[in-house]
Design a protein around this motif. Sequence first.
Motif, short mmCIF file in Angstrom:
data_model
loop_
_atom_site.label_atom_id
_atom_site.label_comp_id
_atom_site.label_asym_id
_atom_site.label_seq_id
_atom_site.Cartn_x
_atom_site.Cartn_y
_atom_site.Cartn_z
N VAL A 1 42.99 37.58 44.17
CA VAL A 1 42.61 38.81 43.47
C VAL A 1 41.60 39.59 44.29
O VAL A 1 40.61 39.03 44.78
N ARG B 1 39.19 43.10 43.85
CA ARG B 1 38.75 44.10 42.87
C ARG B 1 37.67 45.01 43.46
O ARG B 1 36.79 44.55 44.20
N LYS B 2 37.75 46.27 43.07
CA LYS B 2 36.74 47.25 43.44
C LYS B 2 36.21 47.87 42.15
O LYS B 2 36.99 48.41 41.34
N PHE B 3 34.89 47.78 41.92
CA PHE B 3 34.26 48.29 40.70
C PHE B 3 33.52 49.59 41.02
O PHE B 3 32.64 49.61 41.89
N THR C 1 36.57 39.67 46.27
CA THR C 1 37.87 39.01 46.46
C THR C 1 37.74 37.55 46.05
O THR C 1 36.75 36.89 46.39
N SER D 1 44.86 50.75 39.01
CA SER D 1 43.63 51.53 39.15
C SER D 1 43.42 52.26 37.84
O SER D 1 44.11 53.24 37.54
N GLU E 1 46.51 41.93 42.92
CA GLU E 1 46.65 40.48 42.85
C GLU E 1 48.07 40.05 43.21
O GLU E 1 49.03 40.80 43.04
N TYR F 1 49.25 45.86 41.01
CA TYR F 1 48.15 46.72 41.45
C TYR F 1 47.88 47.71 40.32
O TYR F 1 48.80 48.32 39.77
N VAL G 1 38.24 50.26 37.76
CA VAL G 1 38.53 49.01 38.47
C VAL G 1 39.84 49.17 39.22
O VAL G 1 40.89 49.48 38.62
N ASP G 2 39.78 48.99 40.52
CA ASP G 2 40.99 48.90 41.34
C ASP G 2 41.28 47.42 41.53
O ASP G 2 40.51 46.71 42.19
N HIS G 3 42.37 46.99 40.98
CA HIS G 3 42.68 45.56 40.89
C HIS G 3 44.01 45.27 41.57
O HIS G 3 45.04 45.85 41.19
N ASN H 1 32.80 45.56 46.02
CA ASN H 1 34.09 44.93 46.27
C ASN H 1 33.98 43.42 46.11
O ASN H 1 32.94 42.82 46.43
#
Length: 823
Positions: free
Chosen positions: A574, A576-578, A604, A519, A556, A517, A552-554, A602
Motif C-alpha cells: 500500500v 498513501r499520500k495524505f 508505504t 484519489s 495498492e 488506485y 488521500v491518494d491510495h 507519504n
Amino acid sequence: MKFRTITKCLIFFLVTSFSLNAQYTIHGKVFAADNKEALPFVPVLIKGTTSGAQADFDGVFVIKASKLTDSIIASYVGYKRMARPINKNLTDQEINFPLESIGGVALDEVVIKAGDNPAHRIIRNCVKEKIVNDRNNLAAYEYETYNKIEFDLNRIPKEMREKKLLKPISFIFDNVDSSFSGEKASLPFFIIENLSQFYYKKNPTRKKEVVIASKITGIENASVSQVLGDMYQNINIYDNNILVFNKQLPSPVSENGLFYYKYYIVDSAFENNQYIYHLRFKPKRVQELSFTGNIWIADTTWGVKRLEMSLPKDANINFINSVNVVQEFSYTDSVWMLSKDRLVIDFAPTKKAIGFYGRKTTSYKKIKLNKPKDDKFYEFADKIVVEEGATKKSDEFWAENRHDSLTQRELKIFKMIDTIQSLPIYKTWVDVFYLLVAGYKKVNNFEIGPYSNLVSYNRVEGLRLRFGGRTSELFSKWYELNGFVAYGLLDEKWKYAIGFKSFITKKPVRQIVGANYKSDYEILGQSTNGFSQDNVLASFFRTNPLTNLTRVDHAEGYYEREWFQGLITRATIVGRKFTPLGSNQYLYAKSDGAIGEREYINNTEARINVRFGWKEKFVGEGFSRLSIGTRYPIVQLNYAKSLQNAFKGEYDYHKLVINVSDRIRITPILGYTDYSIEAGKIWGAVPYPIMQLHGGNETYLYDYLAFNMMKYYEFVSDEFVTVALYHHFEGLFLNKVPLLRKLKWREVATIKSVWGTVNNQNRKTLLFPSTLSSLDKGPYTEASLGIENIFKVFRIDAFWRLNYQLPRAIDNFGFKFGFQLAL
C-alpha cells in the motif's frame, strides 16, 4: 333340476361371501388448515368400528375395511376433532382432513397427588439417556442423505394475479396443487434436490460431506448445494439449545427443559414390543422463544421416536409466521437414528401479507455405525466436497437414486421455473431486487452504482456528484473492473478511482489478485462500518458540518488466499499520500523551535492480514461472498511494516493489531452477548494520520463499530486496547409488560471502552490539532440503553459519555437511530 338348484345356491353363496368380505379403501391426507402443511402420525378411525390407521410422516393415511359407516374421524392434540362423511357406494375414495388449530393444549384437568408429574419422569429419563441416544456420542457414523428443498411465493391474492403486470406469467396459477381444498395460489421460484454421503467421527470431532448429485432450479450458485446439505441444515433434538435462524431456543429434551416447558402425557401405545409415550409440551411463559408440540419417547431405551414441534404464534420473532419441525427416528443397532426430517417455514412481513414458504424434506439411508475411517479421510476441518459433474446428473440417475419419487406437482415445478426464468418480466424483477439489495443497476455487462453515493453534500465539496460502477458476471466471472469519478461543485475538484481484481483459482483453493488506485476525500479513523463521506444518508443526518476531510491518494496491490474453510490471508503493498484540506494543517516543530508546515505526507506499507474463523461458512462463489457465521470466535491479525524510501515512503515502523470477536449464548431466556476485543501497538516514529485514530461518529445514525459519542479526530493512540460488549435481551423485560408485549420490542445495552497512549517521540512527529489528544486520563468509556425491533426494522439508543466530559452537557448525552432487518 337338482343341478340347477345347487348351482344357484353356490352362486348365491359366492356372491354373498364376496359381499361380506368386500374391501373398501379410504385414503387421504391430514394437514393443518392454516398453512396446508402435513400433520404426521394423526390417528384416523372409521366411526363405530375398529378400522383405522395412523397417518405417516407426510400426513398420508390408507385404511382397508370390510364395512363402512357414515363417517370417518381424525383427532389430534392441539387441533379440533373433524368428522367427514363417507360415500358407501365407492370402494375406493379420497378424504382429506384440514384440521383447525385450537391455539393451545386442550386437556381435561388432571389432579396428581403425592407424586411427581409422570410426564416429568419420562423427560428426565430421556435426558439421562441422551449420552446413549444422541448419535453425536457414537464413535462414528455415516449415511446417505437426500434433501429436497422448495421455496414458493404464497398468499398471492386473486386481484393481484389479474393485474396486467403479472399477465405474462398468469399460466402458473393454473398449475397450483388442488389436493388441499382452499389453498391459495403460489409461485414456486426455487427447488433443489441434493444427494450426498455424510461422515462423522467423534475423536477428534470431524465431519465430511460429499455431494454426489445436485439439481438446482431457480438460482445459479453451486455453493447453495453445500449450505443446503446435511451439515448445515440439521436440527439435533438432543442438543440442550437449538439454533434456528441465529435464534437460540431450548430443546424440549434439554437438561433445563422443566424450566422452559410444561409437559403433559397424552397417550401411550404398544409398538414393536415396547411402550411409546406420547407427550405434549408448550412454553411456560408467553412470547418466550421456545417450541410447542408433541414428542414420542420409547420406554426402556428412552430415545425419541417421533417429534413434531413448531414456534408458538406469539413468539418474539420477525418475518416468520410459522416454523414446523417434524422428525422420525428408527432403532438401528441399539441407537435411535434420524430417518426422516422435515422443516417448513412460512416467511412474511405480516401474517396475511404476501410471503413465501420454505420446505425442506430429508431422508437418511444406508446407515453405518461405529466404523470410523482414517483421519486423513476427514481432513483437518469440516469439509464439504462437491463432486465433479454433481450438477449434471441425468434424469435416469435421479429416478434411480432419489429416496422419494417426485410428485406430479414437483415435476411441473421444474418445468414451470425454467419457463418463468426465460421471461423478460422475471429478469426485470430480479434486476429490481438486486438494485434494492446491492445498490447497483444492471445494464448489460455493466452495473451502475452504488446509488446511495450518486449525490451527497459536505462543507468542503459542497454538492458532490458521482458516477461509478463495475463489470458484471455477464462480462466475466473471473475478473472485475470497477471505478468512479466525482466532482464537487464548491471546491471544483475531481476525485476518481479505478480497480481490478481477478481469480487465479476458485477450486480447490480460492485465490484472488487485485490492484486499486483512488484519489478522494476521506474521514481518517472512521470505522469500517460507518457511512462514507459521500453517502446520501450521512449528508442528511450529520450532527455537525463535515469539514475535517483529508485528500488521500491510495494505491495498492494484493494477493488473497483461502487456505481452508475459515482461514483467509491477504498480502498487500500500500502506498498513501495524505493532503490536509480546509483549515487542517500538518505542523511540526523545527529544531530551532519554529513551527513548520508540510504540504503532505507519504507512507508505504507491506501488510499481512489473517482472518481465522473455525468452521466459518460463506455463501456465494463470486468476489462478494456472504458469511453465514460460525459458532466459534473469529480472530483477525493485521501486521504492517513500513517501506521507508520505497515508493516515496518516509517512515520506519511496525504495526500489529489483533481482534477477537464472538457471540456468547448462556441461556435462551437471557438473550445473547456479542463482544469484540482489539489490541494494537506501533513500534517506531509515525505522525498521527498513521496512528490509531479511534473511530467517532458525528451522525444521528447508529454505528456498530464506532464510539458513537466520540467526535472525529478526538483521540489517537500508538498503543491501545479496545473492549466492546453488546447485550441483546430479546424482550426479556418488555415481554412481561401486557401493554407493550404485542409490540415485540427488544432491549439492548452496550458498553465500549478504549485505553491508549502516545509516546513522546510520536507526539513530536506532527503536532496534534487542537481537537486531537491522547487518552492520558485513563480509558474513554461510553454506554447505551436502547430498544430494537421497532416496527421490525428500527432501533433507537440513548448514549452516555461516561468520562472525558465535554463542556456542554448536551454533548455528553445523545440519541442514535438505526435500521436493521433481524429475525
